[in-house]
Design a protein around this motif. Structure first.
Motif, mmCIF file in Angstrom:
data_model
loop_
_atom_site.group_PDB
_atom_site.id
_atom_site.type_symbol
_atom_site.label_atom_id
_atom_site.label_comp_id
_atom_site.label_asym_id
_atom_site.label_seq_id
_atom_site.Cartn_x
_atom_site.Cartn_y
_atom_site.Cartn_z
ATOM 1 N N PHE A 1 -34.010 10.810 10.893
ATOM 2 C CA PHE A 1 -33.804 9.518 10.240
ATOM 3 C C PHE A 1 -32.329 9.170 10.172
ATOM 4 C CE2 PHE A 1 -38.004 10.602 8.510
ATOM 5 C CZ PHE A 1 -38.673 9.464 8.909
ATOM 6 N N VAL B 1 -29.726 5.851 11.498
ATOM 7 C CA VAL B 1 -28.698 5.159 10.720
ATOM 8 C C VAL B 1 -27.357 5.234 11.447
ATOM 9 C CG1 VAL B 1 -27.641 4.960 8.448
ATOM 10 C CG2 VAL B 1 -29.956 5.837 8.640
ATOM 11 N N LEU C 1 -27.304 2.880 14.446
ATOM 12 C CA LEU C 1 -27.178 1.481 14.032
ATOM 13 C C LEU C 1 -25.740 1.174 13.637
ATOM 14 C CD1 LEU C 1 -30.337 0.902 11.837
ATOM 15 C CD2 LEU C 1 -29.799 -0.179 14.011
ATOM 16 N N TYR D 1 -29.750 9.650 0.497
ATOM 17 C CA TYR D 1 -30.763 8.710 0.988
ATOM 18 C C TYR D 1 -30.495 7.307 0.458
ATOM 19 C CZ TYR D 1 -33.521 12.702 2.509
ATOM 20 O OH TYR D 1 -33.943 13.833 3.132
ATOM 21 N N VAL D 2 -30.066 7.240 -0.814
ATOM 22 C CA VAL D 2 -29.752 5.925 -1.380
ATOM 23 C C VAL D 2 -28.658 5.277 -0.551
ATOM 24 C CG1 VAL D 2 -28.856 4.712 -3.398
ATOM 25 C CG2 VAL D 2 -30.444 6.607 -3.708
ATOM 26 N N GLN E 1 -27.711 5.961 2.538
ATOM 27 C CA GLN E 1 -28.175 5.644 3.903
ATOM 28 C C GLN E 1 -29.046 4.403 3.924
ATOM 29 O OE1 GLN E 1 -30.074 8.915 5.776
ATOM 30 N NE2 GLN E 1 -28.172 9.996 6.132
ATOM 31 N N GLY E 2 -29.943 4.304 2.963
ATOM 32 C CA GLY E 2 -30.810 3.123 2.899
ATOM 33 C C GLY E 2 -29.978 1.864 2.750
ATOM 34 N N LEU E 3 -28.989 1.925 1.854
ATOM 35 C CA LEU E 3 -28.127 0.763 1.641
ATOM 36 C C LEU E 3 -27.350 0.434 2.909
ATOM 37 C CD1 LEU E 3 -26.795 1.626 -1.921
ATOM 38 C CD2 LEU E 3 -28.292 -0.281 -1.334
ATOM 39 N N VAL F 1 -28.250 1.016 6.077
ATOM 40 C CA VAL F 1 -29.129 0.368 7.063
ATOM 41 C C VAL F 1 -29.339 -1.083 6.687
ATOM 42 C CG1 VAL F 1 -31.427 0.323 8.085
ATOM 43 C CG2 VAL F 1 -30.355 2.488 7.583
ATOM 44 N N VAL F 2 -29.696 -1.315 5.430
ATOM 45 C CA VAL F 2 -30.007 -2.672 4.995
ATOM 46 C C VAL F 2 -28.802 -3.583 5.180
ATOM 47 C CG1 VAL F 2 -30.507 -4.036 2.941
ATOM 48 C CG2 VAL F 2 -31.864 -2.013 3.440
ATOM 49 N N VAL G 1 -27.907 -4.050 9.095
ATOM 50 C CA VAL G 1 -28.832 -4.937 9.815
ATOM 51 C C VAL G 1 -28.641 -6.379 9.351
ATOM 52 C CG1 VAL G 1 -31.188 -5.121 10.674
ATOM 53 C CG2 VAL G 1 -30.485 -3.048 9.626
ATOM 54 N N SER G 2 -28.343 -6.563 8.080
ATOM 55 C CA SER G 2 -28.133 -7.919 7.588
ATOM 56 C C SER G 2 -26.842 -8.518 8.124
ATOM 57 C CB SER G 2 -28.063 -7.931 6.058
ATOM 58 O OG SER G 2 -29.225 -7.377 5.523
ATOM 59 N N TYR H 1 -26.443 -10.745 11.450
ATOM 60 C CA TYR H 1 -26.636 -12.186 11.443
ATOM 61 C C TYR H 1 -25.327 -12.890 11.089
ATOM 62 C CZ TYR H 1 -28.341 -16.677 9.622
ATOM 63 O OH TYR H 1 -28.539 -17.995 9.368
ATOM 64 N N LEU H 2 -24.599 -12.309 10.133
ATOM 65 C CA LEU H 2 -23.346 -12.922 9.704
ATOM 66 C C LEU H 2 -22.341 -12.973 10.834
ATOM 67 C CD1 LEU H 2 -22.551 -11.680 6.095
ATOM 68 C CD2 LEU H 2 -23.365 -13.905 6.875
ATOM 69 N N ARG I 1 -29.666 -7.356 18.662
ATOM 70 C CA ARG I 1 -30.524 -6.190 18.813
ATOM 71 C C ARG I 1 -31.897 -6.644 19.271
ATOM 72 N NH1 ARG I 1 -28.091 -4.346 13.965
ATOM 73 N NH2 ARG I 1 -26.161 -3.411 14.618
ATOM 74 N N MET J 1 -31.242 -13.133 5.479
ATOM 75 C CA MET J 1 -30.268 -12.549 6.392
ATOM 76 C C MET J 1 -30.849 -12.346 7.793
ATOM 77 S SD MET J 1 -27.779 -12.553 4.429
ATOM 78 C CE MET J 1 -26.449 -11.685 5.251
ATOM 79 N N ALA K 1 -32.638 -10.231 9.325
ATOM 80 C CA ALA K 1 -32.460 -8.919 9.950
ATOM 81 C C ALA K 1 -33.683 -8.579 10.808
ATOM 82 C CB ALA K 1 -32.272 -7.858 8.876
ATOM 83 N N GLY L 1 -34.831 0.949 6.413
ATOM 84 C CA GLY L 1 -33.767 1.055 5.423
ATOM 85 C C GLY L 1 -34.333 1.016 4.010
ATOM 86 N N ILE M 1 -36.017 4.340 3.243
ATOM 87 C CA ILE M 1 -35.079 5.422 2.910
ATOM 88 C C ILE M 1 -34.491 5.185 1.521
ATOM 89 C CG2 ILE M 1 -32.963 6.609 3.611
ATOM 90 C CD1 ILE M 1 -33.539 5.851 6.480
ATOM 91 N N LEU M 2 -34.182 3.914 1.216
ATOM 92 C CA LEU M 2 -33.616 3.575 -0.093
ATOM 93 C C LEU M 2 -34.604 3.940 -1.211
ATOM 94 C CD1 LEU M 2 -31.302 2.163 -1.640
ATOM 95 C CD2 LEU M 2 -32.511 0.017 -1.315
#
Lengths: 392, 313
Positions: A283, A287, A290, A328-329, A331-333, A335-336, A339-340, A343-344, A389, B90, B92, B100, B103-104
């Motif tokens: 996993f 990350v 990405l 994990y917290v 890593q999750g943040l 990824v989120v 990926v967001s 777009y920006l 992507r 966003m 995504a 994500g 995992i979070l």
């Protein structure tokens, strides 16, 4: 002008994800405070432990090695449009097949045994990647779900083998029954690079393969076709590319890289197959890839960064009493937010072109420039798509 | 005597099967709503984990199980808001952002479990609620009408989802947004607004599925990674069900019965290593997915495609 724009795009490609990671760390600081730790102290100790000491630095590299190998496979699969979440399972199967090979042919000299073991690990993972690949290409089964399910199956398979046929005969003899295989012979073990540290020559293998994957994806026809399939499936079909073949191939290669990561963990670090050999690298490698912008060379520093993060988080428990689940917290943040942010960066680039066009129109030579602005806009559209992507 | 033993065992297995279907129903119906609006919410597993932990902790601290349910719904709504923000606003890639969120959720539940409790604590979960008369029907009464209220709620959600999706204006909007967002937009429907609502409701249902794994059990406890892939199976169910509530019901029972069956095999030692029955639900999921793609029923056309006005994808 052209190089200027190019620079801006490079800045966006790197600046925005880095900003995204910083944002993730800031939000992570909120969680650290909630966990009763001073975020500043926690982060400082994390990065000091991981990068500031000899032991920490070598352990960071030990962790970066499987992350990079898995991440390279992820680059191939995601670029081809296959969202492979199964690296964890592919790693386990690769570790099983590699260990089996190393134990079976333990009489061979190192020069034969190690390449053979690598091959076995690669093939094990490749077969395990082939299953979701062929299911996707021929039956249109969602690969995200099959790979997640196969992770669970691989985990059980590992328990089954380690408690049964692959268990160390010593464990049986002493009746301890610890789920691990027999140790590997010296010839199967990778060289350690620095005395009294676990960092091993698998690191070189990973870095060399990063270059190989870069060449494969960007300098060969096969790579070009794979990226085309990922970028625009319909266009690839229309263009006469045998898309099914490349979907499967990408999964075979991605699985193979993960399998190799599993084998290298065994022959480089543990010297035997044991419970939890994949350790979540499957996993974390996603990350890392990405964060590396799904680019093989970008994945090198990204793996190093996440290696440090993983080691630092392990230490967090001891140094400031924050549970290791914190990683994990974060890593999750990451990824989120990464990926967001994608777009920006596209939006910023577009906004810049729009202001440029407006400025030229105001300068009055709209007639002369109209076409070139339109052409430029078009080009940005393509460049934007370049970095886009593959969608699921 | 052995015949009697077998009969009670089958009843026990079926009862367990109905109970085990509950999390699949909650999470699967929620995911179906989200996908109908065009958003693939792959973070269900993570949201379930957060719901499982938050509900258990709130119930444990307050001594009231219903406080746990409310807390799970609140946590689910927060996770849903984040999911919607990432995938709707966003824009995504939803397959990746969902991982994500997973995992979070794994991290949040694991982190706060270690911090607040640290070890496994057991409390009394929701009691059985025997439905008068119906529970006295032989066999069926035991299997269907002697469960706790969450099981009944999950079963009731099947017809409710059907009515909402096919018979209400809201349902029509959801389907329009999932099938042709540009047409819906031109009719004045807020595409992103509808998607936010669907994702948040779906996430609340995922969190409830998680709460069932803790406080919905007779002996309620939270352990790390308690969802054990059920969230992902719930997503797979939606494909299997071809986005229909009745299909979710059938799929949920198929999986829960396999689950109940493999749990029994683990208990009665029949000489095979217990890892093999544990693998069973996952392998069946793959097989079912492979077989259910036949017949070419396509999902919502705009599934996983973010909406940008004027840009057709």
């Amino acid at each position: 002008m052209q190089t200027h724009k190019r620079q801006y795009q490079v800045f966006l490609n790197w600046g925005v994800p880095v900003a995204a990671v910083l944002l993730a760390l800031v939000v992570g600081a909120g969680f650290l405070s909630a966990a009763g730790a001073n975020p500043w102290v926690a982060y400082r100790s994390m990065f000091y432990e991981a990068l500031g000491t000899r032991y920490g630095l070598t352990e960071t590299l030990v962790k970066a090695t499987p992350l990079l190998l898995v991440g390279l496979g992820i680059c191939i699969a995601f670029r081809t449009g296959m969202i492979n979440i199964g690296a964890e399972g592919q790693m386990i199967v690769g570790a099983i097949s590699g260990t089996t090979c190393a134990l079976l042919f333990s009489g061979l000299p190192a020069i034969l045994l190690i390449p053979l073991t690598f091959l076995a690990g690669f093939l094990g993972g490749a077969v395990y990647g082939f299953i979701p690949g062929i299911l996707k290409s021929h039956l249109n089964v969602n690969e995200i779900l099959t790979t997640v399910m196969l992770n669970n199956v691989a985990l059980q398979l590992q328990y089954l083998l380690l408690r049964g046929p692959m268990m160390d005969p010593q464990e049986l003899a002493y009746g301890t029954g610890y789920p691990q295989s027999a140790p590997l012979v010296a010839a199967a073990r990778l060289t350690r690079l620095i005395p009294r540290a676990r960092v091993h020559s698998g690191l070189y293998v990973a870095v060399i393969l990063a270059a190989v994957v870069f060449v494969l994806l960007w300098k060969t026809t096969v790579g070009y076709r794979m990226r085309t399939v990922g970028k625009n499936y319909e266009a690839a079909v229309y263009g006469g590319i045998r898309v099914k073949r490349y979907l499967v191939l990408s999964m075979v290669l991605a699985g193979g890289m993960a399998g190799l990561a599993g084998t290298i963990e065994v022959v480089g670090v543990h010297y035997r197959l044991l419970d939890g050999v994949s350790a979540g690298y499957g996993f974390s490698g996603i990350v890392a890839a990405l964060f590396g912008q799904l680019h093989p060379l970008g994945t090198i520093p990204a793996s190093f960064f996440f290696g440090a993060l993983l080691f630092g988080a392990e230490r967090l428990q001891r140094s400031v009493g924050v549970p290791a689940a914190m990683v994990y917290v974060i890593q999750g943040l990451v990824v989120v937010s990464v990926v967001s942010s994608d777009y920006l960066s596209r939006k910023f680039l577009q906004a810049r072109v729009d202001t440029e066009a407006k400025r030229r129109r105001q300068e009055g030579d709209a007639e002369a420039d109209g076409s070139s602005v339109a052409a430029e806009r078009n080009q940005v559209g393509q460049n934007g798509a370049e970095e886009e992507r593959p969608s699921s | 005597m052995s015949e009697f033993f077998q009969a009670t065992m089958i009843v026990g297995m079926l009862t367990a099967g109905v109970r085990l279907a509950t999390p699949f129903l909650f999470a699967g119906l929620g995911e179906m709503l989200s996908q109908r609006s065009g958003v693939l919410n792959l973070g269900v597993e993570g949201i379930m984990l957060v719901g499982a932990f938050v509900s258990f902790y709130a119930a444990y601290q307050s001594g009231n199980l219903y406080v746990g349910i409310l807390a799970a719904m609140g946590a689910g709504a927060m996770m849903g808001l984040l999911t919607a923000f990432v995938s709707v606003t966003m824009k995504a890639v939803q397959g990746i952002s969902g991982i994500g969120i997973h995992i979070l959720g794994l991290g949040i539940s694991g982190l706060f479990f270690r911090l607040t409790m640290g070890s496994i604590v057991t409390i009394r979960g929701f009691p059985r609620l025997r439905i008068p008369l119906l529970s006295r029907i032989p066999l069926l009464g035991q299997v269907l009408f002697s469960q706790n209220w969450m099981v009944y709620a999950a079963l009731l959600l099947v017809p409710i989802s059907w009515v909402v999706i096919y018979k209400t204006t809201f349902g029509l909007k959801v389907r329009a947004v999932g099938e042709n967002p540009h047409a819906a937009d031109s009719l004045g429907i807020s595409v992103n607004g509808v998607r936010y609502v669907c994702v948040i409701i779906g996430s609340i249902m995922a969190a409830l599925a998680g709460s069932f794994l803790t406080i919905g059990q007779h002996e309620a406890a939270f352990v790390n990674n308690i969802a054990a892939g059920r969230g992902f199976i719930a997503v797979a169910l939606v494909y299997f069900a071809k986005w229909r509530p009745v299909g979710i019901l059938g799929g949920a029972f198929l999986f829960s019965m396999i689950d109940a069956f493999q749990l029994r095999i683990q208990i009665i030692d029949i000489g095979i290593p217990y890892e093999i029955p544990v693998m069973l639900p996952y392998i069946v999921t793959i097989l079912v997915l492979a077989l259910s793609t036949r017949g070419r029923v396509m999902g919502p056309t705009a599934l996983t495609k973010p909406f940008i006005r004027g840009v057709h994808t």
